[in-house]
Motif scaffolding. Structure first.
Motif, PDB file in Angstrom:
ATOM      1  N   LEU A 189     -10.245  -5.315  88.348  1.00 60.37           N
ATOM      2  CA  LEU A 189     -10.282  -5.926  87.155  1.00 60.37           C
ATOM      3  C   LEU A 189      -9.004  -6.367  86.634  1.00 60.37           C
ATOM      4  N   LEU A 190      -7.778  -5.638  86.997  1.00 61.38           N
ATOM      5  CA  LEU A 190      -6.739  -6.114  86.269  1.00 61.38           C
ATOM      6  C   LEU A 190      -6.158  -7.554  86.897  1.00 61.38           C
ATOM      7  N   VAL A 191      -6.282  -7.437  88.259  1.00 63.93           N
ATOM      8  CA  VAL A 191      -6.181  -8.862  88.525  1.00 63.93           C
ATOM      9  C   VAL A 191      -6.838 -10.086  88.193  1.00 63.93           C
ATOM     10  N   ILE A 192      -8.044  -9.801  88.374  1.00 61.26           N
ATOM     11  CA  ILE A 192      -8.881 -10.908  87.487  1.00 61.26           C
ATOM     12  C   ILE A 192      -8.522 -10.927  86.186  1.00 61.26           C
ATOM     13  N   GLY A 193      -8.431 -10.113  85.171  1.00 61.94           N
ATOM     14  CA  GLY A 193      -8.290 -10.126  83.823  1.00 61.94           C
ATOM     15  C   GLY A 193      -6.989 -10.789  83.708  1.00 61.94           C
ATOM     16  N   MET A 194      -5.786 -10.466  84.523  1.00 68.78           N
ATOM     17  CA  MET A 194      -4.662 -11.198  84.213  1.00 68.78           C
ATOM     18  C   MET A 194      -4.455 -12.507  84.689  1.00 68.78           C
ATOM     19  N   VAL A 195      -5.181 -13.037  85.823  1.00 70.32           N
ATOM     20  CA  VAL A 195      -5.430 -14.452  86.342  1.00 70.32           C
ATOM     21  C   VAL A 195      -6.046 -15.210  85.297  1.00 70.32           C
ATOM     22  N   TRP A 196      -7.295 -14.587  84.980  1.00 65.21           N
ATOM     23  CA  TRP A 196      -8.162 -15.275  83.894  1.00 65.21           C
ATOM     24  C   TRP A 196      -7.335 -15.726  82.491  1.00 65.21           C
ATOM     25  N   ALA A 197      -6.624 -14.606  82.082  1.00 63.51           N
ATOM     26  CA  ALA A 197      -6.123 -14.703  80.802  1.00 63.51           C
ATOM     27  C   ALA A 197      -4.642 -15.779  80.946  1.00 63.51           C
TER      28      ALA A 197
ATOM     29  N   LEU B  22     -12.031 -14.035  74.341  1.00 60.27           N
ATOM     30  CA  LEU B  22     -12.390 -12.866  74.182  1.00 60.27           C
ATOM     31  C   LEU B  22     -12.645 -11.855  75.539  1.00 60.27           C
ATOM     32  N   TRP B  23     -13.479 -12.719  76.339  1.00 63.98           N
ATOM     33  CA  TRP B  23     -13.993 -12.111  77.614  1.00 63.98           C
ATOM     34  C   TRP B  23     -12.881 -11.690  78.669  1.00 63.98           C
ATOM     35  N   PRO B  24     -11.767 -12.541  78.825  1.00 63.14           N
ATOM     36  CA  PRO B  24     -10.828 -11.751  79.618  1.00 63.14           C
ATOM     37  C   PRO B  24      -9.951 -10.938  78.834  1.00 63.14           C
TER      38      PRO B  24
ATOM     39  N   VAL C  98     -11.430  -8.327  77.099  1.00 58.62           N
ATOM     40  CA  VAL C  98     -12.288  -7.215  77.345  1.00 58.62           C
ATOM     41  C   VAL C  98     -12.157  -6.744  78.824  1.00 58.62           C
ATOM     42  N   VAL C  99     -12.284  -7.676  79.927  1.00 55.65           N
ATOM     43  CA  VAL C  99     -11.779  -7.259  81.199  1.00 55.65           C
ATOM     44  C   VAL C  99     -10.642  -6.360  81.421  1.00 55.65           C
ATOM     45  N   CYS C 100      -9.519  -7.051  80.622  1.00 56.42           N
ATOM     46  CA  CYS C 100      -8.165  -6.415  80.682  1.00 56.42           C
ATOM     47  C   CYS C 100      -8.372  -4.972  80.173  1.00 56.42           C
ATOM     48  N   ILE C 101      -9.086  -4.927  78.904  1.00 53.42           N
ATOM     49  CA  ILE C 101      -9.204  -3.639  78.329  1.00 53.42           C
ATOM     50  C   ILE C 101      -9.891  -2.710  79.418  1.00 53.42           C
ATOM     51  N   PHE C 102     -10.885  -3.024  79.983  1.00 50.59           N
ATOM     52  CA  PHE C 102     -11.550  -1.918  81.074  1.00 50.59           C
ATOM     53  C   PHE C 102     -10.523  -1.724  82.170  1.00 50.59           C
ATOM     54  N   ALA C 103      -9.782  -2.819  82.455  1.00 48.27           N
ATOM     55  CA  ALA C 103      -8.901  -2.589  83.679  1.00 48.27           C
ATOM     56  C   ALA C 103      -7.822  -1.578  83.493  1.00 48.27           C
ATOM     57  N   PHE C 104      -7.197  -1.757  82.137  1.00 49.96           N
ATOM     58  CA  PHE C 104      -6.186  -0.726  81.751  1.00 49.96           C
ATOM     59  C   PHE C 104      -6.651   0.681  81.504  1.00 49.96           C
ATOM     60  N   MET C 105      -8.078   0.773  81.580  1.00 47.37           N
ATOM     61  CA  MET C 105      -8.607   2.040  81.006  1.00 47.37           C
ATOM     62  C   MET C 105      -8.875   2.651  82.646  1.00 47.37           C
TER      63      MET C 105
END
Length: 251
Positions: free
Chosen positions: A32-40, A206-208, A210-217
């Motif tokens: 999720l961290l990889v996906i969120g960072m690339v998306w963001a 917003l969605w990336p 949210v993904v980053c928030i869950f990834a950090f957790m």
């Protein structure tokens, strides 16, 4: 009601549970961290006012959010340690504190970097910023108290009491932007959840987030599990089960 928790007061049971949970936190968290960072960073659009500089929120917001979340987790462990004298809860405080301190530092550092172009200054004694800085010192204070006493249990008790007292700061951080006139903007996501309002952010942003928030957790939780297991092994090293685990790891 809470009897299912009783076995996990034993270090061995907690260790084995952590070993089972670790892959379920680490693997999805990294993905999720990889996906969120690339998306963001590559696909989310630029902000019409802040341009590209707004992208720092994809690190700043998750770090700030979970700096408070992990402190509350540490407070729950502290309550268990102080009230029920559970040793694994004492070690959990020590496992969580450094991770929470790093998250808080990241939030403060990225906030300063973001604040320079937005506010024209690296730091302002804004209510939320000041409360967040106090949170950072609370994490450091917990670690310092834990190590300040020759008797480990006394240090753990002192650290637990400080942790519980410090929970007063969490609602201050969250509600400071509502209680006082501050430079810091209000919480977009939490306001949408608690007040059922439509988020002011575009879905593409917003969605990336949210993904980053869950990834950090998930990643931070995996690190806490690793640290807690290390603390358990360090203190139970003379036990046969711990020696067997260490021997298995060597092979």
């Amino acid at each position: 009601m809470w009897r299912w928790l009783h076995p996990y007061a034993k270090p061995e049971a907690t260790y084995r549970l952590n070993q089972k949970l670790l892959p379920w936190f680490a693997v999805p968290g990294i993905l999720l961290l990889v996906i969120g960072m690339v998306w963001a960073l590559l696909f989310a659009p630029a902000d019409y006012q802040q341009g590209e500089s707004y992208r720092i929120i994809f690190v700043h917001v998750p770090a700030a959010f979970w700096s408070m979340g992990f402190y509350m987790g540490m407070a729950i462990a502290a309550l268990s340690a102080v009230v029920w004298q559970i040793r694994t809860a004492e070690w959990a405080i020590l496992a969580i504190a450094p991770i929470g301190a790093v998250l808080t530092f990241i939030s403060l550092f990225t906030g300063a970097v973001w604040g320079k172009p937005m506010w024209g200054t690296w730091w302002e004694w804004d209510a939320r910023l000041t409360a967040q800085l106090i949170l950072f010192f609370l994490y450091l204070g917990v670690l310092a108290l834990y190590a300040a006493f020759e008797d480990e249990r006394t240090g753990a008790k002192a650290a637990g009491i400080l942790t519980l007292i410090g929970t007063v700061n969490i609602p201050i951080i969250h509600y400071s932007v509502y209680w006082w006139n501050t430079l810091h903007q209000q919480s977009t996501i939490s306001k949408a959840i608690t007040r059922l309002e439509k988020p002011s952010m575009a879905p593409e942003m917003l969605w990336p987030l949210v993904v980053c928030i869950f990834a950090f957790m998930l990643v931070a939780s995996a690190l806490v599990l690793l640290r807690l297991n290390n603390e358990i092994l360090k203190r139970e090293v003379r036990r046969p089960w711990a020696q067997a685990e260490l021997l298995e790891e060597k092979h």
